[in-house]
Structures are given as C-alpha cells and as structure tokens.
Scaffold this motif. Structure first.
Motif, mmCIF file in Angstrom:
data_model
loop_
_atom_site.group_PDB
_atom_site.id
_atom_site.type_symbol
_atom_site.label_atom_id
_atom_site.label_comp_id
_atom_site.label_asym_id
_atom_site.label_seq_id
_atom_site.Cartn_x
_atom_site.Cartn_y
_atom_site.Cartn_z
ATOM 1 N N ARG A 134 -12.272 65.880 -88.163
ATOM 2 C CA ARG A 134 -11.250 66.811 -88.062
ATOM 3 C C ARG A 134 -11.099 67.366 -86.459
ATOM 4 N NH1 ARG A 134 -8.288 68.348 -92.365
ATOM 5 N NH2 ARG A 134 -9.361 67.821 -94.559
ATOM 6 N N GLY A 135 -10.094 67.100 -85.807
ATOM 7 C CA GLY A 135 -9.991 67.591 -84.542
ATOM 8 C C GLY A 135 -10.584 67.055 -83.587
ATOM 9 N N ALA A 136 -10.982 65.614 -83.895
ATOM 10 C CA ALA A 136 -11.906 64.800 -82.786
ATOM 11 C C ALA A 136 -11.062 63.455 -82.710
ATOM 12 C CB ALA A 136 -13.153 64.724 -83.499
ATOM 13 N N ILE A 137 -10.166 63.228 -83.251
ATOM 14 C CA ILE A 137 -9.497 61.879 -82.908
ATOM 15 C C ILE A 137 -8.383 61.760 -81.903
ATOM 16 C CG2 ILE A 137 -8.123 59.931 -83.996
ATOM 17 C CD1 ILE A 137 -9.358 61.036 -86.907
ATOM 18 N N ASP A 138 -8.421 61.121 -81.045
ATOM 19 C CA ASP A 138 -7.560 60.953 -79.891
ATOM 20 C C ASP A 138 -6.227 60.336 -80.141
ATOM 21 O OD1 ASP A 138 -9.259 62.319 -77.604
ATOM 22 O OD2 ASP A 138 -10.735 60.648 -78.221
ATOM 23 N N LEU A 139 -6.332 59.323 -80.822
ATOM 24 C CA LEU A 139 -5.211 58.447 -81.000
ATOM 25 C C LEU A 139 -5.271 58.073 -82.717
ATOM 26 C CD1 LEU A 139 -2.645 56.936 -80.012
ATOM 27 C CD2 LEU A 139 -4.145 54.955 -79.678
ATOM 28 N N VAL A 140 -4.253 58.240 -83.473
ATOM 29 C CA VAL A 140 -3.978 57.491 -84.756
ATOM 30 C C VAL A 140 -2.902 56.617 -84.508
ATOM 31 C CG1 VAL A 140 -3.037 58.065 -86.922
ATOM 32 C CG2 VAL A 140 -4.695 59.491 -86.156
ATOM 33 N N VAL A 141 -3.228 55.504 -84.836
ATOM 34 C CA VAL A 141 -2.182 54.382 -85.047
ATOM 35 C C VAL A 141 -2.043 53.670 -86.444
ATOM 36 C CG1 VAL A 141 -3.809 52.449 -84.280
ATOM 37 C CG2 VAL A 141 -1.448 52.323 -83.743
ATOM 38 N N THR A 142 -0.727 53.576 -86.659
ATOM 39 C CA THR A 142 -0.748 52.949 -87.829
ATOM 40 C C THR A 142 0.513 52.033 -88.183
ATOM 41 O OG1 THR A 142 -0.384 53.639 -90.290
ATOM 42 C CG2 THR A 142 0.543 55.122 -88.688
ATOM 43 N N ASN A 143 0.588 51.115 -88.977
ATOM 44 C CA ASN A 143 1.462 50.240 -89.395
ATOM 45 C C ASN A 143 1.649 50.434 -91.020
ATOM 46 O OD1 ASN A 143 3.720 48.342 -89.975
ATOM 47 N ND2 ASN A 143 2.484 46.698 -89.493
ATOM 48 N N PRO A 144 2.206 51.659 -91.430
ATOM 49 C CA PRO A 144 2.173 51.979 -92.961
ATOM 50 C C PRO A 144 3.200 51.277 -93.712
ATOM 51 C CG PRO A 144 3.256 53.694 -91.729
ATOM 52 C CD PRO A 144 3.085 52.731 -90.826
ATOM 53 N N PRO A 145 3.302 51.167 -94.976
ATOM 54 C CA PRO A 145 4.447 50.840 -95.583
ATOM 55 C C PRO A 145 5.492 51.809 -95.393
ATOM 56 C CG PRO A 145 2.756 51.003 -97.204
ATOM 57 C CD PRO A 145 2.156 51.628 -95.937
ATOM 58 N N TYR A 146 6.807 51.186 -95.005
ATOM 59 C CA TYR A 146 7.882 52.108 -94.847
ATOM 60 C C TYR A 146 9.161 51.276 -95.339
ATOM 61 C CZ TYR A 146 8.025 48.691 -90.792
ATOM 62 O OH TYR A 146 8.059 47.503 -89.952
ATOM 63 N N VAL A 147 9.153 50.307 -96.388
ATOM 64 C CA VAL A 147 10.211 49.682 -96.773
ATOM 65 C C VAL A 147 10.777 50.295 -98.225
ATOM 66 C CG1 VAL A 147 11.209 47.677 -97.748
ATOM 67 C CG2 VAL A 147 9.601 47.448 -96.098
#
Length: 286
Positions: free
Chosen positions: A185-198
């Motif tokens: 928590r509070g330590a991630i510089d970048l979150v990247v995601t290709n989630p479901p979005y349909v």
C-alpha cells in the motif's frame, strides 16, 4: 501421387474460404511457414513436398482453424512488441491496442524517473504487459496479478522462456488488489491493466466470444464493473507520484475520467490508440 506444398495450400485456402475466414491466403501462408520454416523462398517452397509429419501437422492446424479457433491459438505463439509470446485458450490473445498501452506505460515510467520502479500488472493474462515492461525497462520490478491460475501458468511459461526470474517478474493470484500484501500500500509506482471492459450485451465477434476466456472480456451491463474497482482502489496502493494506465472501451472515456476524479486522481486523460479511438486511461496522483 506426391502432394506438394502448392497442392496443400490450394486445398487449405479453399477450406478456410469455405467457412468464411477473411484473408485465408494470408493465414495459410503463416501456417505453412510455421510448419515448414523460412529457409526457402515462398515459390521454391511451394514446389517441394512436405514429409509425412509436416503434412499431418499442417492439416491438423488447418482443421483447427476451420472450426473457428483463432489463428493465434492454432499457431501457439504471437508477437507482442519485441516479444514472441506463447498464447492459448488460458488467456486473451494480445492485441495491437494493448501494445499501445505498453508504450504509454513505459513513457510514464520514464517520466517518473524512479531508479527501480515497482509496477503491478492487474489481469496479466499471458504476461504481455508485465513482461514487456520488464524487458524494455530493465530496472523495473514487476508483479503480475490474475484471478486465473491457468493464465498465471501461461505467464510463467512466457517469463521462463525470456529468462526473467521471479525477482524481476513475480506472479500471484488475486482478484485485482484483494490479495496484495498490505506492505505494498502506497508503494506502487505504476499500475497497468487491460481489464474486462466489454458490456454484457455488446456484440462480440464469434471467434472471440467462443474461444477466448469470457471472464477476461465481459464486465457487467456497461462494461465498467472491473474498471470501477480498479480506479477506485488504485490511489491507496500508488505512491504519491503514482500513475494508473488502463485499457478501456472506445466509448468509455467520459465515464472513466469521471471515475478517476471521484477516486482522487488529480490528473486524468484518455489517450488514443493507433486507430485514433479513445482507448487508454492515464490517471496520476500528483
């Protein structure tokens, strides 16, 4: 009678044309190259006769493609930027739009200027985004998350083929942030995601709907169920300068920017993909 590659190509093109495969000529050429290799010019190769094993393998691949199975799964591998990734029905097929997501994520990492950034790839699938970032940003530490154990096994196979150890790319089962260690928590510089979005009722090509994992495609009535969770929870996991980069549907830009602002992101924009469609959310905490 000896059958040459030319004979087999004619038969294969006719078979794929017969079931409505677009670009059957091109796809058959790929399959021939996959089986026979690329040692010879195309015209020279067509004059040759395959051995029994190559003939059987080629015919089996054409038969699979004739059922509607995606070419990428039939081939068993597919390019993604600089990588050649194993692909099969355990995870979505990596697509050009997601290559652009990787491009944007890498640009954001460069802009952060952190020596050893921590990156979390939510819904890593075959590992396309996580592994690309690890290869193209060599100081990054990457954690690939997926709710599917089968998808993670595929990602691990790709990681191992690239010679990347767990210190560079770790993999873990989690539904988005649910099972991440509190220490992150509070330590991630970048979150990247290709989630479901349909959206559930959206029309989807039969090749996608019938063969790719539906859990990685559909996200409720408006396609935003998973993005709502990811956007709302990301700020608590990001550093004060952290960034969220997410692939979205082409009609969701206004909604996701609103969600990002509600979540407390001070800077949110949507970038176009290579076709000019609004497809990549970039939300920053700073």
């Amino acid at each position: 009678m000896i059958r040459t590659w030319a004979d087999m190509v004619r038969e294969a093109v006719a078979a794929l044309d017969g079931v409505g495969v677009d670009g059957a000529d091109r796809e058959v050429r790929w399959l021939v190259r996959e089986v026979a290799g690329v040692e010879h010019t195309w015209h020279r190769l067509l004059e040759e006769a395959p051995d029994g094993a190559d003939q059987a393998r080629f015919e089996a691949m054409v038969a699979r493609r004739s059922t509607g199975e995606p070419l990428q799964y039939v081939m068993g591998h597919w390019p993604f930027r600089s990588l050649e990734l194993l692909v099969d029905g355990r995870a979505l097929i990596p697509r050009p739009e997601t290559e652009q997501v990787a491009e944007v994520a890498l640009g954001e990492l460069d802009a952060l200027g952190v020596d050893a950034p921590l990156v979390v790839d939510l819904g890593t699938g075959c590992g396309a985004l996580a592994l690309t970032i690890a290869v193209e940003h060599p100081t990054a530490r990457v954690l690939g998350i997926d709710v599917s154990q089968a998808a993670l096994e595929l990602a691990q196979e790709n990681r191992d083929r690239l010679g990347l150890g767990v210190k560079r790319v770790a993999l873990a089962v989690s539904s988005w942030f649910a099972k991440l260690p509190d220490g992150l928590r509070g330590a991630i510089d970048l979150v990247v995601t290709n989630p479901p979005y349909v959206a559930t009722d959206d029309e989807v090509d039969a090749t996608v709907r019938d063969w790719e994992p539906v859990g990685a495609l559909f996200a409720g009535a408006d396609g935003l169920d998973d993005l709502r969770v990811i956007i709302a929870e990301s700020p608590a996991w990001l550093t004060p300068h952290g960034v969220l980069v997410a692939e979205i549907g082409a009609t969701q830009a206004t909604d996701v920017i609103s969600l990002a602002r509600q979540a407390g992101f001070t800077d949110a924009e949507v970038r176009p993909d290579l076709a000019g469609r609004d497809r990549i959310l970039v939300a920053r905490r700073r």
